[in-house]
Design a protein around this motif. Structure first.
Motif, mmCIF file in Angstrom:
data_model
loop_
_atom_site.group_PDB
_atom_site.id
_atom_site.type_symbol
_atom_site.label_atom_id
_atom_site.label_comp_id
_atom_site.label_asym_id
_atom_site.label_seq_id
_atom_site.Cartn_x
_atom_site.Cartn_y
_atom_site.Cartn_z
ATOM 1 N N ALA A 94 12.550 4.468 5.527
ATOM 2 C CA ALA A 94 13.285 4.448 4.256
ATOM 3 C C ALA A 94 12.325 4.332 3.075
ATOM 4 N N VAL A 95 11.261 3.538 3.215
ATOM 5 C CA VAL A 95 10.261 3.428 2.151
ATOM 6 C C VAL A 95 9.599 4.779 1.914
ATOM 7 N N VAL A 96 9.220 5.458 3.007
ATOM 8 C CA VAL A 96 8.583 6.776 2.878
ATOM 9 C C VAL A 96 9.513 7.742 2.156
ATOM 10 N N PRO A 135 17.886 -5.904 -10.802
ATOM 11 C CA PRO A 135 18.523 -6.465 -9.610
ATOM 12 C C PRO A 135 19.551 -5.548 -8.970
ATOM 13 N N ALA A 136 20.218 -4.731 -9.768
ATOM 14 C CA ALA A 136 21.291 -3.894 -9.229
ATOM 15 C C ALA A 136 20.791 -2.902 -8.190
ATOM 16 N N GLY A 137 19.517 -2.490 -8.283
ATOM 17 C CA GLY A 137 19.024 -1.497 -7.343
ATOM 18 C C GLY A 137 18.324 -2.067 -6.137
ATOM 19 N N ALA A 138 18.261 -3.414 -6.040
ATOM 20 C CA ALA A 138 17.451 -4.030 -4.992
ATOM 21 C C ALA A 138 18.110 -3.983 -3.626
ATOM 22 N N ALA A 139 19.402 -3.677 -3.558
ATOM 23 C CA ALA A 139 20.122 -3.752 -2.283
ATOM 24 C C ALA A 139 20.205 -2.402 -1.584
ATOM 25 N N SER A 183 0.826 -1.210 0.000
ATOM 26 C CA SER A 183 0.000 0.000 0.000
ATOM 27 C C SER A 183 0.861 1.261 0.000
ATOM 28 N N LEU A 184 1.868 1.273 0.865
ATOM 29 C CA LEU A 184 2.712 2.460 1.009
ATOM 30 C C LEU A 184 3.439 2.791 -0.292
ATOM 31 N N ALA A 185 3.785 1.749 -1.057
ATOM 32 C CA ALA A 185 4.459 1.964 -2.342
ATOM 33 C C ALA A 185 3.478 2.319 -3.452
ATOM 34 N N GLY A 186 2.182 2.289 -3.153
ATOM 35 C CA GLY A 186 1.172 2.624 -4.150
ATOM 36 C C GLY A 186 0.827 1.482 -5.088
ATOM 37 N N ILE A 187 1.094 0.247 -4.674
ATOM 38 C CA ILE A 187 0.874 -0.903 -5.541
ATOM 39 C C ILE A 187 -0.529 -1.477 -5.383
ATOM 40 N N ILE A 224 11.124 -0.162 -4.847
ATOM 41 C CA ILE A 224 10.758 -0.250 -3.426
ATOM 42 C C ILE A 224 10.417 -1.686 -3.058
ATOM 43 N N ALA A 225 9.645 -2.341 -3.915
ATOM 44 C CA ALA A 225 9.256 -3.730 -3.651
ATOM 45 C C ALA A 225 10.479 -4.637 -3.606
#
Length: 792
Positions: free
Chosen positions: A679-681, A646-650, A619-623, A693-694
């Protein structure tokens, strides 16, 4: 005179309905032996007489060379007095005594039968019920044991002279095949249309059904274990109408494809998936969608996967068309014949009633279905199968237990219910029953429980159920226990015990168990679901858990993920800013009421559910803000994560560990998601794509699992980790957790044959209850440090 020996041979396992007696006959006659073979409630029993060398040769490789569908557990033989006589015969089955043989699951139509189905010169050309010893209905038509035609729903179809001749011919593929039939003597297919439904006159039922599907109609199609609702998957209007009529919400539909070539452009199919799709079980296989594949509007909105199966009955093959047939749909939506939440329909009269407002026509037949059985659902994770729903094709095959248990029944949970019977070294997990909040499902549970008792011969002296006081499965157990002991098992302990049992652990040592799901009744009355337990079968210590947050309004928060996001934000001390998707999604009046509800703690049970955290981040990510089926927000969060680079997932998401994180502390470790949410916000406000974000969230959860497992190893010298609970049906998360754990030297137990969700709960309940009442042999004393041992 040459010596003669006679031996009685008893074969136990899945040896009835799979061509075992014809196999014994052929083997004995080939060795020149006299005697007989029969089905009994205890298995297949043969007596063979002849030269000692020939008798020994008969016994030595009996199991190794058994028919392909047979599963031989034991072969026992003993010498008996010589009886004389010549020739070898198959004699009438013996009834009476406790049943101890095993019934085969239903098996997809074999290649030989398919060749005959398509051969105009064959007398079974286009026969909708073609079958032989190696394929066709088994479990769903069995009414009793031993497995003979008289004990199946084929009893009402006397064989014609041609079928009787095949049935009696040891050289024929249909020798003692109980469902054998042909157009002259077998079940009859009918197409019913109109209001009230009436049989179409003159027309070929299958050809007319295919025409209706091509025109956008919705058909009720009678299968092996119940009715399906079918429509043309390439007809958006038909798919949308089926979704509306069935009250399906956004839940994905399964597809049935005529051939793998019809879906290769839609999904990725690896060798493991291909083997599942084309094998004898033919479950629904969840396959990753191709980003550039055709959209198929309305089939599986928001899902990263398509559930695909290939035809497994002659009716399905005919419906999708044989070579040379007029063009028709090659890809069908094929979903259970029921309203959402109700059990699958099996009775013909009931189908006309309960499916009357769902279907435009009924493709049905007059062979009764005795045992309801939904399609199984499987996916592949790291090259290995992960069973999501264990039903057709797998039930009622038994599981081998790590140590003998008393005769017992475990009733499972209330979601995705499946129960489990066990005795000795075997356990029988039922086919999928469904969600127990519907009265019809509760009746289906009772019928299935009686039927499985009858074919296994298990008379439970011990019952096990979930500890939740409101579960209907538990209430049934309490009502029916009588003088029998009833063990109430904590939900997440059962999850971990299920994983241990599937992997054959004897319970002599504890495991670090991660039980991640949405809901489970906790020892403190809270809703658990983000649990790390140090567990064996006899008990557990709660080593760590996700931090508690309020669950505002119970089910309302589950159906509206924005409520969970708002609850998590409030718990983390983050303001409800209008620029956050979850705040924008909440109607203003509801937002004001929710604020007061949280402030005053009204109707706000505490939850540590990892499933609810997945909802909150989705929800917070708007999904996803509203859900129409269980775990929709989490499914769509996984779908988004899969599309990220994948490079941005970490990037920088982490939980804070508190409570018992200090060495030797007694309180459980608490994993606080507040830093992660902050951090998500921050990412949301800087315009970070929801997919990234996910992906970062999944990476953070896997890092949390690795960190908590490492901490548990440091404090308790444990090296085996079990991953269970519905959250681990997420293959992206499961693979990431497993990889991180193995890199750190852990042995990782994941589910393969048993669902990680509540469909596998009953196996764990059974093992815990058995350990509580009959401790496993040579069970070592388990010492627990740094916490209080909880009972089962």
């Amino acid at each position: 005179m040459e010596a003669v020996q006679r031996r009685r041979v008893t074969v136990r396992g899945v040896v009835q309905g799979v061509g075992f007696r014809p196999y014994v006959y052929t083997r004995a006659t080939g060795l020149g032996l006299a005697g007989h073979v029969t089905n009994t409630p205890d298995g297949v029993v043969a007596e063979v007489e002849g030269a000692p060398a020939a008798v020994s040769a008969f016994c030595e490789r009996l199991a190794a060379e058994a028919p392909p569908l047979a599963v031989v557990d034991t072969v026992d033989h003993c010498e008996v007095p010589v009886a004389g006589g010549a020739g070898f015969t198959i004699v009438a089955s013996r009834s009476g005594g406790p049943a101890r043989t095993l019934v085969s699951p239903d098996v997809a139509t074999c290649a030989d039968c398919l060749a005959e189905l398509a051969d105009p010169a064959d007398r079974r050309h286009r026969h909708p019920f073609i079958t032989c010893t190696h394929c066709g209905p088994r479990f769903t038509i069995v009414t009793g044991l031993p497995y003979d035609r008289a004990h199946t729903t084929m009893a009402g179809f006397p064989m014609c002279a041609d079928c009787a001749r095949e049935y009696a011919d040891p050289t024929d593929r249909r020798f003692h095949a109980q469902p054998v039939a042909c157009p002259a003597c077998g079940p009859r297919l009918r197409l019913l249309v109109g209001t009230p439904p009436r049989e179409t006159a003159g027309a070929d039922p299958v050809a007319e059904a295919r025409r209706l599907l091509a025109d956008g109609a919705i058909l009720a199609v009678k299968g092996l274990g119940g009715y399906h609702l079918a429509c043309d998957a390439a007809h958006p209007g038909a798919v949308a109408e089926l979704r509306r009529r069935k009250d399906r919400g956004a839940k994905p539909f399964a597809l049935m494809a005529r051939d793998l070539t019809d879906v290769e452009g839609l999904v990725r199919i690896g060798p493991e998936e291909r083997a599942l799709l084309t094998g004898g079980v033919r479950p629904i296989v969840l396959l990753r969608r191709r980003p550039d594949g055709p959209p198929l509007p309305g089939v599986a909105p928001g899902s990263p996967d398509l559930g695909v199966m290939l035809p497994y009955t002659p009716v399905h093959h005919l419906l999708l068309g044989l070579d040379g047939d007029p063009q028709g749909p090659r890809l069908l939506v094929m979903t259970s014949g029921n309203l959402s939440g109700e059990p699958i329909v099996t009775d013909d009269t009931e189908a006309l009633d309960r499916l009357g407002h769902l279907a435009d026509a009924w493709l049905t037949h007059d062979r009764p279905i005795h045992v309801p059985c939904d399609d199984s659902v499987v996916r592949v994770c790291d090259g290995e199968p992960l069973t999501v729903r264990r039903s057709r094709g797998y039930a009622p095959l038994p599981l081998t237990l790590p140590w003998p248990v008393p005769p017992a029944l475990a009733t499972g949970g209330d979601l995705k219910n499946a129960f489990c019977l066990g005795e000795g070294r075997q356990a029988w997990l039922s086919a999928h029953i469904g969600d127990m909040d519907d009265l019809a499902t509760q009746y289906a549970f009772e019928r299935a429980e009686r039927q499985l008792e009858s074919i296994t011969g298990v008379a439970p002296a011990l019952l096990a159920a979930d500890r939740h006081p409101g579960y209907r499965s538990g209430r049934w157990a309490r009502r029916n226990a009588g003088a029998r002991p009833l063990v109430e098992v904590q939900h997440h302990h059962a999850h971990i015990a299920s994983a241990m049992a599937e992997h054959g652990l004897d319970g002599s040592g504890r495991v670090i168990g991660f039980a991640f799901d949405g809901t489970g009744y906790g020892d403190d009355g809270a809703v658990w679901g983000g649990e790390v337990l140090l567990a064996d079968y006899t008990g557990y210590e709660r080593f760590a858990h996700l931090g508690y947050v309020p669950l505002p309004g119970g089910d309302a928060a589950v159906l509206r993920p924005y409520r969970m996001a708002l609850s998590h934000l409030r718990a983390a001390g983050i303001a409800w800013s209008p620029d956050l998707p979850c705040v924008a999604a909440c109607p203003p009046d509801e937002l004001r009421v929710l604020g007061r509800q949280l402030d005053r703690n009204l109707n706000c049970v505490r939850t540590s559910g990892m499933g609810r955290l997945f909802d909150a981040v989705s929800s917070l990510a708007g999904i996803c803000q509203l859900v129409g089926y269980e775990a929709q927000a989490a499914v769509e969060l996984e779908a988004a994560a899969l599309s990220a680079a994948p490079a941005g997932a970490a990037g920088g998401y982490a939980f804070a560990l508190g409570g018992g994180s200090a060495r030797g502390a007694a309180a459980p470790v608490t994993a606080d998601p507040a830093p992660l949410l902050a951090a998500v916000v921050a990412d949301v406000r800087t315009g970070t794509p929801p997919a990234l974000i996910a992906a970062r969230f999944h990476t953070a959860v896997a890092a949390l699992v690795a960190a908590l497992a490492t901490l548990a190893r440091e404090r308790h010298d444990l090296h085996t980790v079990a991953l269970s609970g519905g959250v681990f049906a997420n293959t992206l998360l499961s693979a990431a957790c497993s990889s991180a754990l193995r890199e750190r030297g852990f042995t990782v137990l994941r589910h393969h044959r048993i669902p990680p969700n509540d469909g596998g709960l009953a196996l764990g309940q059974l093992m815990v209850a058995a350990a509580r009442t009959t401790p496993p042999p040579q069970q070592g004393e388990v010492h627990v440090s740094g916490g209080t041992r909880q009972s089962a």
